[in-house]
Design an enzyme around this catalytic site. Structure first.
Site, PDB file in Angstrom:
ATOM      1  N   LYS A 109     -45.333 -18.883  20.774  1.00 15.00           N
ATOM      2  CA  LYS A 109     -44.413 -18.514  19.701  1.00 15.00           C
ATOM      3  C   LYS A 109     -43.484 -17.437  20.217  1.00 15.00           C
ATOM      4  CE  LYS A 109     -43.690 -19.818  15.412  1.00 15.00           C
ATOM      5  NZ  LYS A 109     -43.795 -21.202  14.936  1.00 15.00           N
ATOM      6  N   ASN A 226     -35.136 -26.067   5.284  1.00 17.35           N
ATOM      7  CA  ASN A 226     -35.238 -27.395   5.871  1.00 17.35           C
ATOM      8  C   ASN A 226     -36.495 -28.132   5.411  1.00 17.35           C
ATOM      9  OD1 ASN A 226     -34.816 -29.601   7.621  1.00 17.35           O
ATOM     10  ND2 ASN A 226     -36.072 -28.665   9.181  1.00 17.35           N
TER      11      ASN A 226
END
Length: 421
Positions: A109, A226
């Site tokens: 990440k 999204n």
């Protein structure tokens, strides 16, 4: 986003969840040490030239949790409250997410502490390219493959790919170094909708198992970005009634159901769902407690906690966001009989189609959207069946079952590979 303290850190939550799964499968102490620790943690402080000629220094991170199964896979987020603790937790969850879905990736990440809404397009590009340069010592199609996350998008992925390609390959495009790119640069068909579509596939599987009629279901969605907007559109098409949605400014509620295409168009025009005329305004906190059959947290971490878990009125929670439910809330929800489709399964559609995109990029051979969606549904279905069977076997919540499957897989890979001297 909540800035957590060391006493109640997001990474501590991730480790607590891991330990619950490790207890369940009787994981040996040596593997607990390995799997509860991040392999690499890179912090970078880098200058960026702004439009007015001034210089600002930003802080960014890239973390690898575990690489036993393959190269690091995980998104990059731009947010003013990004911390190393948060990035470490998200990297660990990515390891488990990839393992549950059977993908040949480890967990990674990244993030930059910045409010991208305050930057011009040129400043955003300068920041992205400089951050990419700083973390490029980790990147590569067989080492570390970033993807979009909070406040990042296909354009930012294109800049990352181009920067890497210029540095490492003399400008020749390396499409497999990043996923979530624009299709013309090698992005996969269906990638943009993949997270939200995966959430809906997960809900469909759970609905079959737990007897929920989606044509009659009332749905509340926190977060209309999204993932949230895609889930809203697809569930609306299945006949569900979307009664509330929200964004960072707040939410809107209409118990009779929202006109989702109209809400989407309104947000496109105004920048927010707030002010949509055919609904009443609610806060993000109030939205979570509205009466519904399905609740989809699609915003940020730690939204459902011990403070509000007793007031949640959904029958099923599908976690489109990462880490929206704390361990204390999990226990309350489980005791109340509320089903939680955990983030490491429910929102894994994004990383699964990222895997498809990576494979396509390595081969320079591209699939149709129908192929992508069909393969995604098959993997989501298989994973749900395995998680549900594990939950039934051990009489535990779905999150613990999913983690147990994931930890077991990564532990077995680690045992077989052995420890390099």
């Amino acid at each position: 986003m909540v800035i957590t303290t060391p006493e109640h850190s997001l990474y501590a939550i991730a480790v607590e969840q891991f330990n619950q799964a490790a207890d369940l499968i009787g994981l040996e102490d040596e593997l607990r040490q390995i799997l509860s620790t991040c392999k690499r943690e890179l912090t970078v402080n880098f200058p960026v030239e702004m439009d007015d000629g001034s210089i600002k220094v930003f802080t960014g991170y890239r973390v690898h949790h575990n690489l036993a199964a393959g190269p690091a896979k995980g998104g990059i987020r731009y947010h003013p409250n990004v911390t190393l603790d948060e990035v470490k937790a998200l990297a660990m969850w990515m390891t488990w997410k990839c393992a549950i879905m059977g993908l040949p990736f480890g967990g990674g990440k990244g993030g930059v502490r910045v409010d991208p809404k305050l930057l011009s397009p040129g400043e955003l590009q300068n920041l992205t390219r400089r951050y990419t340069t700083e973390i490029s010592i980790l990147l590569g199609p067989h080492q570390d493959i970033p993807a979009p996350d909070v406040n990042t998008n296909p354009q930012i992925m294109a800049w990352i790919m181009d920067t890497y390609s210029m540095h490492r390959h003399g400008g020749v495009s390396v499409p497999a170094v990043v996923t979530g790119k624009p299709p013309i640069l090698g992005g996969s068909a269906g990638r943009l909708e993949a997270t939200g579509r995966g959430v809906v596939f997960a809900i469909e599987e759970a609905a079959k198992t737990y007897g929920i009629d989606l044509t009659q279901a009332r749905v509340v969605i926190q977060g209309f970005g999204n993932a949230g907007s895609t889930a809203a559109r697809l569930l609306d098409e299945l006949g569900s009634r979307i009664v509330a949605v929200s964004d960072s400014r707040g939410g809107i509620y209409n118990p009779n159901g929202l006109d989702i295409p109209a809400v989407f168009a309104f947000k496109q025009q105004t920048g927010s769902v707030i002010g949509y005329p055919e609904a009443e305004r609610v806060t993000n906190e109030e939205l979570l407690e509205l009466p519904c059959d399905i609740l989809i947290p699609a915003a940020l971490e730690e939204q459902i906690t011990e403070r509000n878990a007793a007031r949640i009125r959904a029958r099923l929670i599908a976690e489109a966001a990462n880490g929206p439910t704390t361990p204390e809330a999990d226990r309350i929800l489980f005791d109340r009989g509320i089903i939680v489709l955990p983030d490491i399964y429910a929102n894994a559609g994004g990383v699964t189609v990222s895997y498809f995109e990576w494979v396509q990029g390595l081969q320079h051979f591209y699939w149709t959207e129908e192929e992508v969606n069909s393969r995604l549904r098959a993997i989501m279905t298989r994973a749900f069946q395995a998680i549900h069977a594990t939950a039934e076997r051990y009489h535990v919540q779905l999150r613990t079952a999913a983690l147990a499957l994931a930890v077991q897989r990564v532990a077995e890979i680690t045992r077989l590979r052995g420890i390099y001297p």
